[in-house]
Design a protein around this motif. Structure first.
Motif, mmCIF file in Angstrom:
data_model
loop_
_atom_site.group_PDB
_atom_site.id
_atom_site.type_symbol
_atom_site.label_atom_id
_atom_site.label_comp_id
_atom_site.label_asym_id
_atom_site.label_seq_id
_atom_site.Cartn_x
_atom_site.Cartn_y
_atom_site.Cartn_z
ATOM 1 N N GLY A 1 0.670 -1.453 -0.048
ATOM 2 C CA GLY A 1 -0.070 0.092 -0.131
ATOM 3 C C GLY A 1 0.809 1.223 -0.011
ATOM 4 O O GLY A 1 1.810 1.488 0.809
ATOM 5 N N GLY A 2 0.530 2.066 -0.797
ATOM 6 C CA GLY A 2 1.241 3.543 -0.994
ATOM 7 C C GLY A 2 0.238 4.710 -1.217
ATOM 8 O O GLY A 2 -0.634 4.439 -1.970
ATOM 9 N N THR A 3 0.587 5.833 -0.565
ATOM 10 C CA THR A 3 -0.367 6.899 -0.871
ATOM 11 C C THR A 3 0.295 7.551 -1.972
ATOM 12 O O THR A 3 1.202 7.074 -2.659
ATOM 13 N N LEU A 4 -0.252 8.568 -2.451
ATOM 14 C CA LEU A 4 0.043 9.180 -3.860
ATOM 15 C C LEU A 4 0.916 10.265 -4.124
ATOM 16 O O LEU A 4 0.658 11.407 -4.575
ATOM 17 N N ASP A 5 1.875 10.097 -3.583
ATOM 18 C CA ASP A 5 3.062 11.338 -3.731
ATOM 19 C C ASP A 5 2.552 12.524 -2.944
ATOM 20 O O ASP A 5 2.683 13.489 -3.643
ATOM 21 N N GLU A 6 1.774 12.367 -1.928
ATOM 22 C CA GLU A 6 1.246 13.345 -1.250
ATOM 23 C C GLU A 6 2.285 14.285 -0.392
ATOM 24 O O GLU A 6 3.040 13.894 0.391
ATOM 25 N N ASN A 7 1.998 15.811 -0.599
ATOM 26 C CA ASN A 7 2.542 16.823 0.164
ATOM 27 C C ASN A 7 1.885 17.880 0.222
ATOM 28 O O ASN A 7 0.651 17.984 -0.153
ATOM 29 N N PRO A 8 2.092 18.798 0.965
ATOM 30 C CA PRO A 8 1.235 20.069 1.357
ATOM 31 C C PRO A 8 0.811 20.773 0.057
ATOM 32 O O PRO A 8 -0.209 21.377 -0.166
ATOM 33 N N SER A 9 1.552 20.577 -1.188
ATOM 34 C CA SER A 9 1.213 21.399 -2.409
ATOM 35 C C SER A 9 0.616 20.176 -3.400
ATOM 36 O O SER A 9 0.496 20.538 -4.680
ATOM 37 N N TRP A 10 0.020 19.091 -2.848
ATOM 38 C CA TRP A 10 -0.428 18.154 -3.905
ATOM 39 C C TRP A 10 -1.596 18.571 -4.794
ATOM 40 O O TRP A 10 -1.349 18.324 -5.866
ATOM 41 N N ASN A 11 -2.499 19.270 -4.231
ATOM 42 C CA ASN A 11 -3.705 19.657 -5.133
ATOM 43 C C ASN A 11 -2.999 20.629 -6.119
ATOM 44 O O ASN A 11 -3.602 20.402 -7.243
ATOM 45 N N GLU A 12 -2.210 21.631 -5.853
ATOM 46 C CA GLU A 12 -1.781 22.685 -6.892
ATOM 47 C C GLU A 12 -0.732 21.866 -7.977
ATOM 48 O O GLU A 12 -1.029 22.084 -9.024
ATOM 49 N N TRP A 13 0.007 20.865 -7.583
ATOM 50 C CA TRP A 13 0.977 20.263 -8.726
ATOM 51 C C TRP A 13 0.250 19.453 -9.464
ATOM 52 O O TRP A 13 0.530 19.200 -10.677
ATOM 53 N N ARG A 14 -0.787 18.802 -8.779
ATOM 54 C CA ARG A 14 -1.861 17.932 -9.724
ATOM 55 C C ARG A 14 -2.455 18.689 -10.896
ATOM 56 O O ARG A 14 -2.722 18.259 -11.885
ATOM 57 N N ALA A 15 -2.947 19.822 -10.144
ATOM 58 C CA ALA A 15 -4.032 20.853 -11.073
ATOM 59 C C ALA A 15 -3.036 21.222 -12.414
ATOM 60 O O ALA A 15 -3.467 21.400 -13.262
ATOM 61 N N ALA A 16 -1.645 21.377 -11.997
ATOM 62 C CA ALA A 16 -0.741 22.222 -13.103
ATOM 63 C C ALA A 16 -0.209 20.813 -14.183
ATOM 64 O O ALA A 16 -0.356 21.162 -15.381
ATOM 65 N N ALA A 17 -0.411 19.370 -13.459
ATOM 66 C CA ALA A 17 -0.082 18.399 -14.527
ATOM 67 C C ALA A 17 -1.373 17.915 -15.175
ATOM 68 O O ALA A 17 -1.287 17.277 -16.283
ATOM 69 N N GLY A 18 -2.339 17.953 -14.752
ATOM 70 C CA GLY A 18 -3.636 17.300 -15.103
ATOM 71 C C GLY A 18 -3.859 17.666 -16.813
ATOM 72 O O GLY A 18 -4.178 16.626 -17.365
ATOM 73 N N PRO A 19 -4.063 18.601 -17.121
ATOM 74 C CA PRO A 19 -4.545 19.062 -18.586
ATOM 75 C C PRO A 19 -3.621 18.257 -19.387
ATOM 76 O O PRO A 19 -3.904 18.005 -20.679
ATOM 77 N N ILE A 20 -1.956 18.284 -19.242
ATOM 78 C CA ILE A 20 -1.285 17.726 -20.141
ATOM 79 C C ILE A 20 -1.156 16.159 -20.094
ATOM 80 O O ILE A 20 -1.165 15.561 -21.128
ATOM 81 N N LEU A 21 -1.593 15.655 -18.892
ATOM 82 C CA LEU A 21 -1.755 14.213 -18.933
ATOM 83 C C LEU A 21 -2.973 13.757 -19.541
ATOM 84 O O LEU A 21 -2.964 12.828 -20.173
ATOM 85 N N ASN A 22 -4.125 14.606 -19.689
ATOM 86 C CA ASN A 22 -5.195 14.463 -20.494
ATOM 87 C C ASN A 22 -4.658 14.419 -21.794
ATOM 88 O O ASN A 22 -5.339 13.532 -22.858
#
Length: 438
Positions: free
Chosen positions: A389-410
């Motif tokens: 079991g592993g969490t999802l590379d979570e840190n305090p800026s998790w929501n922000e960096w995911r949002a930055a990566a999301g459109p490109i990953l799509n």
């Protein structure tokens, strides 16, 4: 004996009686105001704990709340049921106005951010004082940052490989096992992808690929030895060759191998639920709606496949109870009493019965494995998180960096960008977010 001596003796005797009686009294005054007799305990002082429940009782078992109130009548729970989206929006304003609930739940990464900002209470002293950590899985302390623990798991929502038994049987393909690798899964998916109506396009897919971090790109990156962030969670790792390999294999299921429906089609098609996909990565909580909507679907689960290096990564989402750091001391103790009950055998078994997530207490997990609701093989989840079991590379800026990566990953998933080019841009954007949040 003189009258004076007699009086002195009586005073001394009374003094001894008062001393003896006072030694049996509680330091807390009884709420009724009546004297406490010998052997009677004072009533606990009443205290109110405000609890925020985003998602309401669809996410948090109402029976846990009810049973706690019965066991601890002096602790009044002021429950605030709110839709998840509304709560997430409003809690920011409430924290700014020093008007947050005493206890509420949110995603692990958000709670880590609260800890960094001083909003969340450090629960490590409570845990050290009152819990035996070896009775719980490692997720108990997943909200740890800089040696402090800022949350108690509301539950674990891990992933497993779900499969449609009938599709496998119809095509004479052996059912998945816990020993499968990603390559085994891909090869089986090729055999199970079918054009049954002769229009030149598959209408039964061997696999449905996820487009989010939990069930999509991150497990594929991990399967190839990559990751989104480095071990310190301060450096972007998207351009690592192994990370790019994982992103490539992930996107290839749609664009090259065509064993999965497209992202656009999957958003509305409910392929696995409707018997149109043989396999998919499946979060535990989703079984509640699947069993309700499709009670006759013949399906089960095995562990997430092993990666190219033989190691397994089981993604797990952990929502956390967070205690407000500015609550009064007596309220914090009462809130902790609730969390201790939540983590007790009774509380954890009630959590299991709700089906919304897995408990973190080992005895409750063992009991859950005996359940006969689908999926029958719940060990795909319980043993999966125990092993890998592993969490999802979570840190305090998790929501922000995911949002930055999301459109490109799509774009990568949709075939509009190559994984190599997309990863370069993601690397830059994610690192900027990480640097800005040091």
């Amino acid at each position: 004996m003189s009258t004076k001596a007699t009086a002195i003796g009586l005073i001394a005797a009374l003094s001894l009686m008062v001393t003896a009686c006072s030694s049996n009294k509680s330091t807390d005054a009884p709420t009724s105001g009546k004297p406490v007799g010998e052997g009677m305990a004072a009533s606990p002082k009443e205290v109110t704990v405000k609890i925020g429940l985003p998602g309401g009782y669809d996410i948090t078992s109402k029976q846990i709340i009810t049973n706690f109130q019965t066991k601890y009548p002096h602790i009044k729970l002021d429950i605030e049921e709110t839709p998840w989206g509304d709560f997430v929006t409003k809690i920011v304003t409430r924290i700014a106005g020093n008007n947050a609930p005493d206890l509420w739940l949110q995603e692990n990464a958000v709670v880590l951010g609260y800890g960094k900002r001083g909003v969340a209470e450090n629960l490590e002293p409570f845990i050290k004082r009152d819990l035996k950590t070896d009775e719980y899985v490692s997720a108990l302390t997943s909200a740890k940052l800089d040696g402090k623990i800022y949350g108690i798991p509301h539950g674990i929502n891990p992933g497993a490989l779900a499969f449609n038994k009938q599709i496998f049987k119809d095509n004479n393909v052996p059912l998945p096992t816990d020993d499968w690798t990603y390559n085994d899964m891909i090869e089986a998916a090729k055999k199970l992808t079918k054009d049954t109506n002769g229009d030149g396009k598959p209408d039964i897919f061997g696999f449905q690929t996820g487009n989010n971090i939990t069930l999509g790109w991150l497990p594929w990156m991990r399967a190839y030895g990559g990751s989104s962030l480095d071990a310190t969670l301060t450096k972007s790792n998207f351009t690592d060759p192994k990370s790019i390999q994982g992103l490539t294999a992930w996107a290839d299921t749609i664009n090259k191998l065509k064993i999965s429906p497209t992202r656009e089609a999957a958003n509305t098609g409910k392929f696995f639920e409707n018997g149109k996909a043989a396999m998919t990565f499946f979060q535990y909580a989703t079984q509640v709606s699947l069993n309700k909507n499709k009670p006759d679907l013949d399906w089960d689960t095995v562990k997430i496949p092993k990666g190219m290096d033989g190691k397994r990564f089981v993604p797990m989402v952990v929502n956390q109870w967070v205690m407000y750091s500015k609550s009064k001391p007596e309220v914090k103790e009462a809130a902790w009493t609730f969390l201790k009950y939540y983590l007790s055998d009774e509380g954890q078994n009630l959590l299991s019965e709700s089906g919304t997530s897995l408990p973190v207490k080992k005895t409750a997990l063992a009991e859950l494995e005996k359940s006969t609701t689908k999926p029958l093989n719940k060990k795909a989840y319980t043993k999966g998180i125990e092993e890998a079991g592993g969490t999802l590379d979570e840190n305090p800026s998790w929501n922000e960096w995911r949002a930055a990566a999301g459109p490109i990953l799509n774009d990568i998933m949709d075939g509009k960008r190559t994984p190599e080019d997309g990863a370069k841009e993601i690397q830059q954007k994610v690192q900027q977010v990480l640097d800005d949040n040091k």
